[in-house]
Design a protein around this motif. Structure first.
Motif, PDB file in Angstrom:
ATOM      1  N   PRO A 163       0.984  -1.278   0.016  1.00  0.00           N
ATOM      2  CA  PRO A 163      -0.054   0.246  -0.035  1.00  0.00           C
ATOM      3  C   PRO A 163       0.918   1.222   0.026  1.00  0.00           C
ATOM      4  N   MET A 164       0.235   2.362  -0.702  1.00  0.00           N
ATOM      5  CA  MET A 164       1.069   3.553  -0.837  1.00  0.00           C
ATOM      6  C   MET A 164       0.936   4.429   0.587  1.00  0.00           C
TER       7      MET A 164
ATOM      8  N   GLY B  70      -2.982   3.984   1.844  1.00  0.00           N
ATOM      9  CA  GLY B  70      -3.942   4.102   0.713  1.00  0.00           C
ATOM     10  C   GLY B  70      -3.885   2.714  -0.213  1.00  0.00           C
ATOM     11  N   ARG B  71      -4.408   2.989  -1.293  1.00  0.00           N
ATOM     12  CA  ARG B  71      -4.522   2.075  -2.191  1.00  0.00           C
ATOM     13  C   ARG B  71      -3.242   1.449  -2.537  1.00  0.00           C
ATOM     14  N   LEU B  72      -3.161   0.144  -3.268  1.00  0.00           N
ATOM     15  CA  LEU B  72      -1.898  -0.668  -3.589  1.00  0.00           C
ATOM     16  C   LEU B  72      -1.144   0.397  -4.814  1.00  0.00           C
TER      17      LEU B  72
ATOM     18  N   GLN C  83     -11.837  -6.194  -0.140  1.00  0.00           N
ATOM     19  CA  GLN C  83     -10.694  -6.078  -0.858  1.00  0.00           C
ATOM     20  C   GLN C  83      -9.552  -5.775  -0.215  1.00  0.00           C
ATOM     21  N   LYS C  84      -9.360  -4.959   0.817  1.00  0.00           N
ATOM     22  CA  LYS C  84      -8.059  -4.715   1.538  1.00  0.00           C
ATOM     23  C   LYS C  84      -7.638  -5.993   2.438  1.00  0.00           C
TER      24      LYS C  84
END
Length: 355
Positions: free
Chosen positions: A276-277, A288-290, A331-332
């Motif tokens: 993750p960023m 956050g998101r990948l 999803q996470k």
């Protein structure tokens, strides 16, 4: 060509007075021509354009009375043949991913001549992050595995077209078409349709049969090539993990060649796009998101394998449930489990003698 290989004496004159000095080379490689830049210690740069001939480039560089500090090349569709040839000649080469090369914030001029000059300057400033260069066998094995995935994509599209054809003609789908069993495909051959529609469906079914047969053939070739290029033992070790079959194992081995180049699990996760960023500003901290990097196919396969692992292993299920209870986002949770699986596979892929 404005500056062709006949102007090589230009390089010889350019380095006169800088004998035994360290110089840096930038290469902008295309199918029909290569642009070559030479950066002197005083910051001056000369460039030329030459035919795409590795041996000619190597002879030219070895004939110069200077020491080549580094040769920089951007990864692209021409592959790694030139990089391997330079390595065999004992010349230092860095192949950089396009996404990792520094870019100006505002639009600027872009030519092959400018690109090779910038690569030489970046190499001299150590601003390039090299990527691993596969051997000829490793690259061939990876191409074969990727061909298998191309056939899988083709199969999926072919099945979608068949179902779309049935839908638009109000035809009833055969039983068990979700699994595309032989019985269901045979029922497709027996459907009563208008002549032109029947011919269209027959064409789709011939394409489907070809893709299935071709995929089975590629599967056999992958197993044979795994033995030839020394990947068989690694693939068998990977298959001992829950949720990992031959497709996931062979793809992981092909895409993550030289697994010993990674020093930490975090590097593996980042390479696969499963890290993750982190965003931190003004005292606020957020994961956050990948990170949107390459290896999309392998990342997708690892997530599918993680779902199977969760179903088979109680500890994996507990790990997933714990993360799901914190984030409430499946999803996470499954991405975190896939990251855990990827690290496990990386450790399994290391040579037991050196791990």
């Amino acid at each position: 060509m404005a500056n062709n290989i006949l102007s090589v004496p230009k390089f010889e004159r350019f380095v006169a007075g800088f004998e035994n000095s360290l110089v840096y080379i930038g290469l902008d490689v295309h199918k029909r021509s290569w642009s070559v830049a030479l950066l002197r210690p005083d910051g001056e740069v000369a460039d030329l354009t030459m035919p795409p001939e590795p041996h000619t480039l190597i002879q030219m560089l070895q004939s110069l009375p200077v020491t080549v500090g580094m040769i920089a090349q951007e990864a692209g569709p021409t592959g790694y043949g030139l990089a391997r040839a330079l390595q065999c000649a004992g010349l230092p080469i860095t192949v950089a991913a396009p996404s990792r090369i520094p870019r100006p914030v505002s639009p600027t001029n872009k030519t092959d001549r400018l690109d090779c000059r910038k690569l030489a300057e970046f190499a001299a400033s150590s601003l390039l992050r090299p990527i691993a260069i596969p051997s000829e066998h490793e690259e061939a094995f990876r191409i074969l595995v990727r061909r298998r995935h191309q056939l899988t994509d083709g199969l999926r599209r072919c099945k979608q077209r068949i179902r779309g054809l049935l839908l638009i003609n109000s035809a009833i789908e055969p039983d068990h078409l979700d699994h595309w069993s032989k019985a269901a495909i045979e029922q497709l051959h027996q459907l009563e349709l208008a002549p032109a529609t029947r011919q269209t469906l027959n064409s789709h079914l011939r394409e489907l049969a070809f893709l299935i047969e071709e995929q089975q053939s590629i599967d056999k070739q992958i197993k044979a090539q795994a033995i030839t290029c020394g990947q068989q033992n690694r693939i068998e070790r990977l298959k001992t993990a829950d949720g990992v079959g031959h497709v996931v194992a062979s793809t992981f081995a092909a895409e993550l060649f030289h697994p010993e180049r990674f020093n930490r699990p975090e590097q593996v996760a980042a390479y696969l796009g499963l890290a993750p960023m982190v965003r931190e500003s003004g005292g606020k901290h957020d994961r956050g998101r990948l990170r949107p990097v390459g290896q999309k196919r392998l990342r997708s396969l690892l997530i599918e394998a993680a779902w199977i692992w969760r179903a088979k292993d109680e500890q994996a299920k507990a790990f997933y449930d714990r993360l799901l209870s914190r984030s409430s986002i499946p999803q996470k949770a499954i991405a975190a489990l896939a990251r855990k699986l990827a690290i496990k596979l990386w450790r399994l892929s290391l040579d037991p003698a050196t791990a």
